[in-house]
Scaffold this active site. Structure first.
Site, short mmCIF file in Angstrom:
data_model
loop_
_atom_site.label_atom_id
_atom_site.label_comp_id
_atom_site.label_asym_id
_atom_site.label_seq_id
_atom_site.Cartn_x
_atom_site.Cartn_y
_atom_site.Cartn_z
N HIS A 104 0.84 -1.21 0.00
CA HIS A 104 0.00 0.00 0.00
C HIS A 104 0.88 1.26 0.00
CE1 HIS A 104 -3.10 -2.72 2.18
NE2 HIS A 104 -3.61 -2.47 0.99
N LYS A 154 -16.26 -6.40 6.64
CA LYS A 154 -15.02 -7.18 6.51
C LYS A 154 -14.49 -7.62 7.89
CE LYS A 154 -11.49 -7.09 2.94
NZ LYS A 154 -10.51 -6.32 2.17
N ARG A 181 -2.58 -5.87 -8.38
CA ARG A 181 -1.40 -6.73 -8.15
C ARG A 181 -1.26 -7.80 -9.20
NH1 ARG A 181 -3.50 -8.40 -2.54
NH2 ARG A 181 -5.34 -8.13 -3.84
N SER A 241 -3.15 -7.97 3.07
CA SER A 241 -3.24 -7.77 4.52
C SER A 241 -3.65 -9.08 5.21
CB SER A 241 -4.27 -6.68 4.83
OG SER A 241 -3.87 -5.47 4.25
N1 COA Z 1 -0.37 -4.18 -1.53
C1 COA Z 1 -0.78 -5.08 -0.65
N2 COA Z 1 -2.04 -5.50 -0.55
C2 COA Z 1 -2.94 -4.95 -1.38
C3 COA Z 1 -2.60 -3.99 -2.32
C4 COA Z 1 -1.23 -3.60 -2.39
N3 COA Z 1 -0.80 -2.70 -3.26
N4 COA Z 1 -3.69 -3.64 -3.00
C5 COA Z 1 -4.69 -4.35 -2.50
N5 COA Z 1 -4.24 -5.15 -1.52
C6 COA Z 1 -5.01 -6.14 -0.77
C7 COA Z 1 -5.49 -5.67 0.56
O1 COA Z 1 -4.53 -5.93 1.56
C8 COA Z 1 -6.71 -6.51 0.74
O2 COA Z 1 -6.33 -7.77 1.19
P1 COA Z 1 -7.23 -8.61 2.18
O3 COA Z 1 -8.63 -8.60 1.64
O4 COA Z 1 -6.56 -9.92 2.12
O5 COA Z 1 -7.12 -7.97 3.51
C9 COA Z 1 -7.26 -6.68 -0.68
O6 COA Z 1 -6.17 -6.43 -1.51
C10 COA Z 1 -8.31 -5.71 -1.09
O7 COA Z 1 -8.43 -4.76 -0.12
P2 COA Z 1 -8.44 -3.21 -0.26
O8 COA Z 1 -7.53 -2.69 -1.31
O9 COA Z 1 -8.26 -2.69 1.12
O10 COA Z 1 -9.85 -2.96 -0.78
P3 COA Z 1 -11.15 -3.46 -0.17
O11 COA Z 1 -11.71 -4.38 -1.19
O12 COA Z 1 -11.03 -3.97 1.21
O13 COA Z 1 -11.89 -2.08 -0.08
C11 COA Z 1 -13.30 -0.30 -0.83
C12 COA Z 1 -12.76 -1.70 -1.05
C13 COA Z 1 -13.09 0.20 0.58
C14 COA Z 1 -12.61 0.62 -1.79
C15 COA Z 1 -14.81 -0.43 -1.16
O14 COA Z 1 -15.38 -1.42 -0.34
C16 COA Z 1 -15.53 0.88 -0.93
O15 COA Z 1 -15.45 1.76 -1.74
N6 COA Z 1 -16.26 0.99 0.20
C17 COA Z 1 -17.01 2.19 0.55
C18 COA Z 1 -18.51 1.97 0.31
C19 COA Z 1 -18.85 2.09 -1.15
O16 COA Z 1 -18.72 3.13 -1.76
N7 COA Z 1 -19.32 0.98 -1.72
C20 COA Z 1 -19.76 0.94 -3.08
C21 COA Z 1 -18.63 0.67 -4.04
S1 COA Z 1 -19.22 0.64 -5.70
#
Ligand code: COA
Length: 157
Positions: free
Chosen positions: A18, A42, A91, A129
Site C-alpha cells: 500500500h 469485513k 497486483r 493484509s
Molecule cells: N499491496 C498489498 N495489498 C494490497 C494492495 C497492495 N498494493 N492492493 C490491494 N491489496 C489487498 C489488501 O490488503 C486486501 O487484502 P485482504 O482482503 O486480504 O485484507 C485486498 O487487496 C483488497 O483490499 P483493499 O484494497 O483494502 O480494498 P477493499 O476491497 O477492502 O476495499 C473499498 C474496497 C473500501 C474501496 C470499497 O469497499 C468501498 O469503496 N467501500 C465504501 C462503500 C462504497 O462506496 N461501496 C460501493 C462501491 S461501488
C-alpha cells in the site's frame, strides 16, 4: 487547480505494498488522500482509529499524503474531499474482475470521477493484509511486508 486523488481501501493493516502505491500516486497527483473505509462487513482486526494511526505513522515520510477515515459511499467522500480521481492498486490479473466492477459502479454513480490503476513493485505483487495477519498469527517473520510500526502492532496481539 490542485489534483487530489483518493486511494481507498480497508488497510487492515497497511502494508508496504500500500505504501508503494501511495508513493507512486504522489508522482501523478498534487495530493493523495489514503481513505480508510470503516468497512464493518469485513470484520477488520484493527478498529478504524487504529488503522488510521498505523497508516499515518507508516506514511509520515510522504509529505503530500494524508490519511482520513470514512464510512459513507466512496464517491460521496471523494466529492467532499474535491478528489478528481480514485487510485487502486492492481497486483495481478485476479484483482481485475473485482476492480473493474468497482470502477464501473463508481463511474455509474459519479461519471466525472476517474479511476486510475497502479501496479506495485514486483516485491509486493503477492502481498495482502490477510496473508500478513495469518503469517503474524503463526509467529512468522513479516518484517519484509509491513512498516515497522505495523509489525510491532501485530506482534502484541
Ligand atoms: N499491496 C498489498 N495489498 C494490497 C494492495 C497492495 N498494493 N492492493 C490491494 N491489496 C489487498 C489488501 O490488503 C486486501 O487484502 P485482504 O482482503 O486480504 O485484507 C485486498 O487487496 C483488497 O483490499 P483493499 O484494497 O483494502 O480494498 P477493499 O476491497 O477492502 O476495499 C473499498 C474496497 C473500501 C474501496 C470499497 O469497499 C468501498 O469503496 N467501500 C465504501 C462503500 C462504497 O462506496 N461501496 C460501493 C462501491 S461501488
Amino acid at each position: 487547480m490542485k489534483k487530489i486523488a483518493l486511494y481507498p481501501g480497508t488497510f487492515d493493516p497497511i502494508t508496504l505494498g500500500h505504501v508503494d502505491i501511495a508513493q507512486r500516486a504522489t508522482q501523478l497527483f498534487d495530493e493523495v488522500i489514503v481513505a480508510i473505509a470503516a468497512n464493518p462487513s469485513k470484520q477488520p482486526l484493527f478498529d478504524l482509529d487504529n488503522r488510521i494511526a498505523l497508516a499515518e505513522s507508516a506514511l509520515a515520510g510522504l509529505p503530500r499524503v494524508r490519511v482520513c477515515g470514512f464510512s459513507n459511499l466512496l464517491i460521496q467522500f471523494a466529492q467532499t474531499q474535491h478528489a478528481c480521481c480514485i487510485v487502486r492498486g492492481l497486483r495481478a490479473v485476479t484483482d481485475f474482475d473485482y476492480e473493474f466492477q468497482l470502477a464501473g459502479m463508481n463511474r455509474q454513480l459519479a461519471p466525472d470521477l476517474e479511476t486510475v490503476f497502479l501496479t506495485p513493485s514486483s516485491d509486493y505483487a503477492y502481498l495482502s493484509s490477510s496473508l500478513v495477519k495469518e503469517i503474524a498469527a503463526h509467529g512468522g517473520d513479516i518484517s519484509a511486508f509491513v512498516p515497522n510500526n505495523v509489525a510491532r502492532a501485530l506482534a502484541v496481539l
